[in-house]
Design a protein around this motif. Structure first.
Motif, mmCIF file in Angstrom:
data_model
loop_
_atom_site.group_PDB
_atom_site.id
_atom_site.type_symbol
_atom_site.label_atom_id
_atom_site.label_comp_id
_atom_site.label_asym_id
_atom_site.label_seq_id
_atom_site.Cartn_x
_atom_site.Cartn_y
_atom_site.Cartn_z
ATOM 1 N N PRO A 34 -25.222 -41.408 -15.372
ATOM 2 C CA PRO A 34 -24.563 -40.235 -14.779
ATOM 3 C C PRO A 34 -25.432 -39.483 -13.775
ATOM 4 O O PRO A 34 -24.913 -38.841 -12.860
ATOM 5 C CB PRO A 34 -24.230 -39.349 -15.987
ATOM 6 N N ASN A 35 -26.749 -39.599 -13.911
ATOM 7 C CA ASN A 35 -27.639 -38.892 -12.978
ATOM 8 C C ASN A 35 -27.734 -39.571 -11.617
ATOM 9 O O ASN A 35 -28.367 -39.030 -10.709
ATOM 10 C CB ASN A 35 -29.041 -38.744 -13.584
ATOM 11 N N SER A 77 -28.492 -34.985 -20.254
ATOM 12 C CA SER A 77 -27.568 -35.249 -19.137
ATOM 13 C C SER A 77 -26.188 -34.659 -19.373
ATOM 14 O O SER A 77 -25.229 -35.039 -18.695
ATOM 15 C CB SER A 77 -27.408 -36.758 -18.934
ATOM 16 N N GLN A 79 -24.705 -31.796 -18.702
ATOM 17 C CA GLN A 79 -24.019 -31.090 -17.616
ATOM 18 C C GLN A 79 -23.482 -32.049 -16.552
ATOM 19 O O GLN A 79 -22.298 -32.014 -16.212
ATOM 20 C CB GLN A 79 -24.975 -30.076 -16.983
ATOM 21 N N MET A 80 -24.338 -32.937 -16.069
ATOM 22 C CA MET A 80 -23.907 -33.899 -15.032
ATOM 23 C C MET A 80 -22.889 -34.872 -15.626
ATOM 24 O O MET A 80 -21.869 -35.170 -15.006
ATOM 25 C CB MET A 80 -25.131 -34.647 -14.486
ATOM 26 N N ALA A 83 -19.560 -33.338 -15.899
ATOM 27 C CA ALA A 83 -18.965 -33.170 -14.560
ATOM 28 C C ALA A 83 -18.344 -34.494 -14.105
ATOM 29 O O ALA A 83 -17.251 -34.519 -13.531
ATOM 30 C CB ALA A 83 -20.024 -32.700 -13.576
ATOM 31 N N VAL A 84 -19.028 -35.608 -14.398
ATOM 32 C CA VAL A 84 -18.477 -36.929 -14.049
ATOM 33 C C VAL A 84 -17.176 -37.161 -14.840
ATOM 34 O O VAL A 84 -16.165 -37.598 -14.282
ATOM 35 C CB VAL A 84 -19.513 -38.052 -14.339
#
Ligand SMILES: Nc1ncnc2c1ncn2[C@@H]1O[C@H](COP(=O)(O)OP(=O)(O)O)[C@@H](O)[C@H]1O
Ligand SMILES: [Mg+2]
Length: 301
Positions: A34-35, A77, A79-80, A83-84
């Protein structure tokens, strides 16, 4: 079908098991970090686009369509990763688990509030404002007590304060350094053991009793805990299923602890590990997750 797993470490046992289970059932599974995503909002269609960069030198690629997404990212991870998940949800792609449920589960205090609201028994717990006197908070919960950072996992951020003075100093230190923490009654009578229930949909698919290693109170696998198979009653299984529902999750690892007052829910994990529980229980949890996901997709269409 074509699935996407969001995970930072593709080599992990759980990721490999899920990928193999999907492929055995005739599906395809990509594993992406995801990052390494870029999410874009734009006025023209497709409105929500996703780009991926394999490494620093790679040219970003616009991602193709997926039938479903499996979030398997760690707490660093959240938050990211969420969001994904929301980007895929906006494109009506089902996720196992959905973003809102996933992020509630990643907040230990919010999860306990939701569980309590659903009538599920949890240990007496307090969330303390920065200006509330630490000594008074500790008096309200009693001693010994357990302090937990809100976003910890695998036993990290879970501290046993055997004496009230220790709880006060730990609480003061954490709140003063802006680390939100909850304060919980220590369930001494559980003798450093807890129960992990793996829930898929409305079924408990596997359970294990975890015992901490000598000199440790946390029973987590990553803290050296060992496990054995355990059979729960239907009423006990129902606690785990209700806890999963209370948080709106499809798949969950529910941690239960045996207190004098009965079985209490410690926490609900939205991305529970498969290794220890599959090896202890012998259940093929990965295949059950993929089959559930396929039913979810078909049900949607
Ligand atoms: N209130 C408590 N009383 C006794 N043991 C606890 C308590 N809370 C946590 N533990 C022990 O610590 C472990 C980790 O706590 P948990 O809340 O599940 O956080 P994590 O997300 O780090 O797994 C549990 O599996 C259990 O063994
Ligand atoms: Mg836990």
């Amino acid at each position: 079908m074509k699935f996407l797993m969001l995970c930072r470490e593709a080599r992990l046992y759980s990721c490999q098991r899920l990928k193999n289970a999907a492929e055995k059932l005739g599906h395809q599974m990509d594993i992406l970090d995801p990052n390494r995503f870029l999410l874009k909002l734009e006025q023209n269609a497709p409105h929500f686009s996703l780009y991926y960069q394999e490494n620093h030198d790679a040219k970003p690629v616009l991602l193709s369509e997926y039938d479903a997404v499996l979030p398997r990212f760690g707490t660093a991870s959240t938050q990211m990763g969420c969001a994904v998940l929301r980007h895929f949800a906006a494109k009506s792609v089902p996720c196992l688990n959905e973003a809102a449920a996933f992020s509630s589960a990643r907040d230990k205090w919010q999860s306990l509030q939701l569980l309590q609201q659903a009538g599920i028994a949890v240990p007496p717990t307090a969330f303390v404002g920065k200006e509330f006197e630490a000594q008074d908070s500790v008096s309200l919960i009693g001693s010994p007590s357990v302090l937990k950072t809100l976003t910890g996992s695998q036993g990290i951020g879970v501290i046993l304060a055997e004496k009230p003075q220790s709880a006060v100093s730990i609480l003061e230190t954490l709140t003063e350094t802006n680390v939100p923490v909850l304060l919980q009654e220590f369930v001494e009578e559980a003798h450093n053991a807890d129960i992990r229930c793996f829930v898929v949909g409305d079924k408990v698919v596997a359970t294990m009793l975890r015992q901490s290693k000598a000199g440790e109170f946390r029973a987590n696998f990553h803290r050296g805990g060992s496990a054995q198979s355990i059979q729960l009653s239907d009423a006990e299984n129902a606690i785990a299923i209700n806890a999963t529902k209370a948080l709106g999750l499809d798949v969950a690892g529910v941690d239960l602890i045996r207190a004098k007052t009965g079985l209490l829910v410690l926490e609900v994990n939205a991305s529970p590990g498969l290794e220890l529980i599959e090896k202890t229980n012998g259940a093929d949890i990965a295949s059950q997750m993929i089959k559930y996901l396929v039913r979810k997709i078909v049900g949607k269409n």
